[in-house]
Motif scaffolding. Structure first.
Motif, PDB file in Angstrom:
ATOM      1  N   MET A  18       0.437  26.470   1.469  1.00  0.00           N
ATOM      2  CA  MET A  18      -0.828  25.747   1.543  1.00  0.00           C
ATOM      3  C   MET A  18      -1.014  24.881   0.295  1.00  0.00           C
ATOM      4  N   VAL A  19      -1.590  23.733   0.502  1.00  0.00           N
ATOM      5  CA  VAL A  19      -1.830  22.800  -0.588  1.00  0.00           C
ATOM      6  C   VAL A  19      -3.334  22.571  -0.697  1.00  0.00           C
ATOM      7  N   ASN A  20      -3.849  22.691  -1.879  1.00  0.00           N
ATOM      8  CA  ASN A  20      -5.252  22.360  -2.132  1.00  0.00           C
ATOM      9  C   ASN A  20      -5.301  20.972  -2.752  1.00  0.00           C
ATOM     10  N   ALA A  21      -6.126  20.138  -2.185  1.00  0.00           N
ATOM     11  CA  ALA A  21      -6.241  18.775  -2.692  1.00  0.00           C
ATOM     12  C   ALA A  21      -7.697  18.352  -2.660  1.00  0.00           C
ATOM     13  N   SER A  22      -8.025  17.428  -3.513  1.00  0.00           N
ATOM     14  CA  SER A  22      -9.367  16.849  -3.485  1.00  0.00           C
ATOM     15  C   SER A  22      -9.231  15.336  -3.647  1.00  0.00           C
ATOM     16  N   ILE A  23     -10.174  14.626  -3.075  1.00  0.00           N
ATOM     17  CA  ILE A  23     -10.143  13.170  -3.102  1.00  0.00           C
ATOM     18  C   ILE A  23     -11.290  12.676  -3.976  1.00  0.00           C
ATOM     19  N   ASP A  24     -10.993  11.754  -4.848  1.00  0.00           N
ATOM     20  CA  ASP A  24     -12.027  11.106  -5.644  1.00  0.00           C
ATOM     21  C   ASP A  24     -12.611   9.984  -4.788  1.00  0.00           C
ATOM     22  N   TRP A  25     -13.598  10.356  -3.974  1.00  0.00           N
ATOM     23  CA  TRP A  25     -14.147   9.401  -3.013  1.00  0.00           C
ATOM     24  C   TRP A  25     -14.756   8.185  -3.693  1.00  0.00           C
ATOM     25  N   SER A  26     -15.313   8.345  -4.877  1.00  0.00           N
ATOM     26  CA  SER A  26     -15.928   7.201  -5.544  1.00  0.00           C
ATOM     27  C   SER A  26     -14.882   6.118  -5.828  1.00  0.00           C
ATOM     28  N   ALA A  27     -13.680   6.519  -6.211  1.00  0.00           N
ATOM     29  CA  ALA A  27     -12.609   5.548  -6.464  1.00  0.00           C
ATOM     30  C   ALA A  27     -12.148   4.885  -5.168  1.00  0.00           C
ATOM     31  N   VAL A  29     -13.970   4.480  -2.368  1.00  0.00           N
ATOM     32  CA  VAL A  29     -15.045   3.586  -1.924  1.00  0.00           C
ATOM     33  C   VAL A  29     -15.071   2.318  -2.778  1.00  0.00           C
ATOM     34  N   LYS A  30     -14.906   2.458  -4.076  1.00  0.00           N
ATOM     35  CA  LYS A  30     -14.898   1.296  -4.979  1.00  0.00           C
ATOM     36  C   LYS A  30     -13.751   0.347  -4.632  1.00  0.00           C
ATOM     37  N   HIS A  31     -12.582   0.911  -4.315  1.00  0.00           N
ATOM     38  CA  HIS A  31     -11.412   0.094  -3.986  1.00  0.00           C
ATOM     39  C   HIS A  31     -11.676  -0.813  -2.778  1.00  0.00           C
ATOM     40  N   PHE A  32     -12.406  -0.282  -1.802  1.00  0.00           N
ATOM     41  CA  PHE A  32     -12.648  -1.040  -0.571  1.00  0.00           C
ATOM     42  C   PHE A  32     -14.020  -1.710  -0.533  1.00  0.00           C
ATOM     43  N   SER A  33     -14.744  -1.700  -1.625  1.00  0.00           N
ATOM     44  CA  SER A  33     -16.110  -2.233  -1.636  1.00  0.00           C
ATOM     45  C   SER A  33     -16.172  -3.728  -1.328  1.00  0.00           C
ATOM     46  N   GLY A  34     -15.165  -4.476  -1.689  1.00  0.00           N
ATOM     47  CA  GLY A  34     -15.171  -5.919  -1.455  1.00  0.00           C
ATOM     48  C   GLY A  34     -14.606  -6.348  -0.114  1.00  0.00           C
ATOM     49  N   VAL A  35     -14.194  -5.395   0.698  1.00  0.00           N
ATOM     50  CA  VAL A  35     -13.597  -5.718   2.001  1.00  0.00           C
ATOM     51  C   VAL A  35     -14.694  -5.788   3.058  1.00  0.00           C
ATOM     52  N   SER A  36     -14.646  -6.832   3.872  1.00  0.00           N
ATOM     53  CA  SER A  36     -15.655  -6.968   4.929  1.00  0.00           C
ATOM     54  C   SER A  36     -15.478  -5.872   5.976  1.00  0.00           C
ATOM     55  N   ARG A  37     -16.553  -5.560   6.663  1.00  0.00           N
ATOM     56  CA  ARG A  37     -16.551  -4.461   7.643  1.00  0.00           C
ATOM     57  C   ARG A  37     -15.517  -4.682   8.755  1.00  0.00           C
ATOM     58  N   GLY A  42      -8.331  -2.064   9.022  1.00  0.00           N
ATOM     59  CA  GLY A  42      -6.983  -2.586   8.812  1.00  0.00           C
ATOM     60  C   GLY A  42      -6.523  -2.443   7.369  1.00  0.00           C
ATOM     61  N   GLU A  43      -7.429  -2.715   6.434  1.00  0.00           N
ATOM     62  CA  GLU A  43      -7.084  -2.586   5.009  1.00  0.00           C
ATOM     63  C   GLU A  43      -6.870  -1.133   4.605  1.00  0.00           C
ATOM     64  N   ILE A  44      -7.701  -0.248   5.127  1.00  0.00           N
ATOM     65  CA  ILE A  44      -7.527   1.175   4.835  1.00  0.00           C
ATOM     66  C   ILE A  44      -6.211   1.668   5.429  1.00  0.00           C
ATOM     67  N   ALA A  45      -5.902   1.225   6.646  1.00  0.00           N
ATOM     68  CA  ALA A  45      -4.649   1.623   7.299  1.00  0.00           C
ATOM     69  C   ALA A  45      -3.437   1.161   6.495  1.00  0.00           C
ATOM     70  N   LEU A  46      -3.500  -0.041   5.930  1.00  0.00           N
ATOM     71  CA  LEU A  46      -2.385  -0.535   5.114  1.00  0.00           C
ATOM     72  C   LEU A  46      -2.118   0.375   3.917  1.00  0.00           C
ATOM     73  N   ILE A  47      -3.183   0.880   3.308  1.00  0.00           N
ATOM     74  CA  ILE A  47      -3.029   1.764   2.149  1.00  0.00           C
ATOM     75  C   ILE A  47      -2.588   3.157   2.572  1.00  0.00           C
ATOM     76  N   VAL A  48      -3.273   3.726   3.545  1.00  0.00           N
ATOM     77  CA  VAL A  48      -3.002   5.105   3.949  1.00  0.00           C
ATOM     78  C   VAL A  48      -1.635   5.231   4.615  1.00  0.00           C
ATOM     79  N   LEU A  49      -1.324   4.309   5.514  1.00  0.00           N
ATOM     80  CA  LEU A  49      -0.058   4.389   6.262  1.00  0.00           C
ATOM     81  C   LEU A  49       1.076   3.646   5.558  1.00  0.00           C
ATOM     82  N   GLN A  50       0.746   2.818   4.592  1.00  0.00           N
ATOM     83  CA  GLN A  50       1.706   2.022   3.834  1.00  0.00           C
ATOM     84  C   GLN A  50       2.562   1.123   4.703  1.00  0.00           C
TER      85      GLN A  50
END
Length: 90
Positions: A18-27, A29-37, A42-50
């Motif tokens: 088992m792996v315990n992980a936590s996400i710094d959601w503020s970082a 959210v900040k990364h995608f703050s300038g992306v239009s809705r 699509g932008e999140i998918a590019l990062i997550v799925l690479q």
């Protein structure tokens, strides 16, 4: 080995994997703050799925993404993308 012993050994192996992980959601959210809705998923998918995966059905994902706020949208989109086989098999 008896069934009870097998379950105990398997339980210990599963606990060690088992792996315990936590996400710094503020970082995130900040990364995608300038992306239009309209471009956000699509932008999140590019990062997550690479990759620019066209196999992801965005209409299906949109059904499960919380769109009450941009922050909730980003968080739930990340989680939903991580649930896809494309993410889990990379």
């Amino acid at each position: 080995m008896k069934q009870k012993e097998i379950r105990q050994v398997m339980g210990k192996k599963m606990q060690s994997q088992m792996v315990n992980a936590s996400i710094d959601w503020s970082a995130v959210v900040k990364h995608f703050s300038g992306v239009s809705r309209e471009n956000l998923l699509g932008e999140i998918a590019l990062i997550v799925l690479q990759s620019a995966s066209s196999a992801i059905n965005k209409n299906v994902l949109e059904k499960y993404i919380d769109s009450n706020s941009k922050e909730n949208y980003i968080k739930s989109a990340v989680v939903q993308l991580m649930c896809t086989p494309d993410y889990q098999l990379c």
